[in-house]
Design an enzyme around this catalytic site. Sequence first.
Site: not given
Length: 998
Positions: A524, A453
């Site tokens: 994820e 991220e």
Amino acid sequence: MALPNYFQDPNTLHINTTPHHAYFIPHQSLETISSREQSPYFTLLNGDWDFNYYESYHDLPEDFLNTAFEHKIPVPSNWQNHGFDHHHYTNINYPFPFDPPFVPHQNPCGLYHRTFQFESNGKRYLLNFEGVDSCLFFYVNRQFVGYSQVSHSTSEFDVTDFLTQGTNHLHVVVLKWCDGSYLEDQDKFRMSGIFRDVYLLEREQNYLQDFFVRYELSEDLSEATLSLDLQFIAENRPLKVELISPENVSVFCKQAVNFCEKITNVQLWNVENPQLYTLILRTENEVIVQKIGFRKAEVKDGVFYFNNQPIKFKGVNRHDSDPKTGYAISYAQALKDLQLMKQHNINAIRTAHYPNAPWFTELCDRYGFYVIAESDVESHGASMLAVKTPEPSIFLNHENDLETARIRQETIDNFCYFARDPAFKKAILDRQQANVERDKNRTSVIIWSLGNESGYGENFEAAAAWIKQRDPSRLVHYESSIYQHSEYQNDLSNLDFYSEMYGSTEDIDCYCETLKTKPFILCEYSHAMGNSNGDMEDYWQTFHRHPQSCGGFIWEWCDHAPYRENRQFGYGGDFGETPHDGNFCMDGLVSPDRIPHSNLKEVKNVNRPVRARFEDGKIVLHNYLDFTNLADILTVNYEFVQNGITTSGGFLEVDCEPHQSVVLPISLPENNGSHWLLNLSYTQNWDTELLEMEHELGFDQINLYPQNSLKKQLLVVTQTAFSVNETALTVEIHNEDYRYLFDKQKGIFSQIEKAGEPLIEQPLDFQFWRAPTDNDRLIRAAWQNAGYDNAYMRAYETVVNVSEQAVEIRVTSAIVSISRGRILTLDLVYTILADGQFSVKINAQRPAHLPFLPRFGLRFALSKNIGVAEYFGYGELESYIDKHHLAKLGVYRTTAEQNHTDYVKPQENGSHFGCEYVKFDRLYATADQPFSFNLSPYTAEELTAKIHCYDLVKSPYMIFNIDYKMSGIGSNSCGPNLKDEYRLNETEFEVEFQFILG
Ligand code: IPT
């Protein structure tokens, strides 16, 4: 004291460190290789160091290298766990102003010191720090040696010229923040200090600094051509190289500088059978041992192949984390994690979001885990920079959609800040190099991940390109490449996967049915926060449907919560810190101290290696393993259960190749009207290092004749013999043994007695609220907005009919909410039979515009001495409509205490799905259809109100809920909305609950 400004200069990352290189420890002979501590060339410098803590580095005394020490602190550790500074949990938000490369003046600082005795052997001496958060200034004998950053990578300094005979002083200044902290914005408690091992290595004068084992495998994987890149610190010189097979047979032994060796009959490494060869490198004085496995990971036609098989990752994201030791994780702690993972059918780990200790992947090689090794990069906080937002207005903004799109794009542009800023290119590349160089000889590492991220842009493109040329044998992953800056066209050519996080099964379908160019990986998914992972089975059905989908990595392995002063777990906000993200750190499959949550049990059985199905009257077994014949790993144990009682069984060894199916040679009972279950349990048939023989790998259950039920039917008795007294507000129905008091305002019983003893301690209630789970955190607002948390029963009309068989009370009623409207309209029929049997028939209508209901059913406040509950349903762990693969149908016994799960943040727990009956000594409860029930020492109101389990106050009663339906669990705390089929979203439904007083 003014330290040099290296820590606010992204051009100065390391001063006087050796280049990043492979992790290995030299030994003198093979005898000591089982542990590095035994090598005479290795001196561990862990232990209690002198320590001073300063709230700001400006408080560091001018003469800090001669200062006196007030404290001791263990190395490795985090100073926040030893009374200095305070704990701080934040996820995305930076805990300091976004002002790169600057960090606050109030930058906490730890000064460490120790002495050690040293006698030189005339060799070179390398001082290693395996992990220091966030940066260190290093001094030997009061002379500056160097500076380094990148918390989760090794900083190695050549201290030969700084050491003296006898006593030597080491001083280390550690700062809490540095420019590198902008790239270490991982979702974690922010802790500081020397948190990994410190040691001195003794090396030869011209020592082997680095090596890279490379090989090419033939198409059929039977032959390997092995080569070695060597890097001595001066000119390269010959080495003796030996390879030993997994059976301990020498494959070859050569003296060479450059060499290339063909190996035939290669035994491959995979996680089901992690066969490792031993490579031994010898110089005059050093023996270096490197375990290697042969395997091939590649992408062909959008499908991920491992050793020529399309495989799927049953993965987890794992942080280094412990409630007591923080980031400092010992070998034993890591091994415990790996053992738990093996026990629960996890086959892959993403080292989220930084490299773990250097020996961690060595354990993964040995025990068999696929690893995505992620570099120490996350700059998520950049996405939190303020963007231009419309001024608030009470009128509708007609440009809403355009505005939303603009805000999203501006946020993405901010998100890409570090990905594109040339000033941080060096740092981003350095972090890739630290990761790749250290672990490049690890067999388990099959994918490099650029980080987490941090947006996308030139810096990550350069990073991916560098990795591809340095290590073409592995694949490259980076999820944030899906974010595109408005002024930039992303180049994705060096990325091997299409990666997302938290996508829904529909997203996977959509990608795999249309794009298909790269394998789809969910780096994820199935956010394990609180009572969670209700979507595991659906994800796996979807993964299996698409060859392009290669599975995923659950977020995440363990909850994070340090101990508070009261020795209880604390999450964000419990340490007085701001900003914080509450209990978003409590999102693991295991508790902070590694007690498996029911989440992990669900994951385990969804990931079982083998599955049975009932097809054309036969039991068919499918082998989901990729490389192992079932006979080599497990025994199938089976038992038949008739009406809840085991009647017969046996066990089988089943010959079934990977990805194949076989019919089990067992004959099934005839349908004789009984309730017949076939239970199959798969147990490990040999001892491995982490799994004992007879360990259960998973189970299946087949309900052979699902139409057959084993619940009692209510029997109509002939005479009612009831007296009925009706007043304006109540109806009292009683005979010699039983007494019912009916509340006409609410439309429900307020008292039920047998032989003068109350069954219910409080009026019965219809309940549709549940204590929101973490996954309800978004829908909770809609529930509250609709008034679901503030509703009560209201009856309109009550008609009592007394017949020979029964007293019948017909009620029109509703559940209404303050300041809102009707939530449910209820038509109720209560039937009371003379011998303690009664039933409640409900027709419920729900306005379609209201959100789905958390649950619907009856709530009893039973006396504490009602005793043990026996039930037939999915147990013994909690089970829900979308989370019952961890449980089997069966007869179980429980108490309110046993049935409660103490999530640190209290929430709905302990429900049982698919029940046929629940029986107490004084009450038998059933329904006209399978139902859910719950038994708890706490009311839903109490579980809703409290934010820590240790503050819960028990009800004076046992709270028994019998539910027509309990909505599913899902994983919406950070994931898709709960699927429609798991919601109680019917606009009309009917159920009849039946009870017998005992
Ligand atoms: C995403 C992060 O990658 C991970 O570190 C963790 O924060 C997780 O989700 C949530 O627990 S961030 C999310 C906003 C997608």
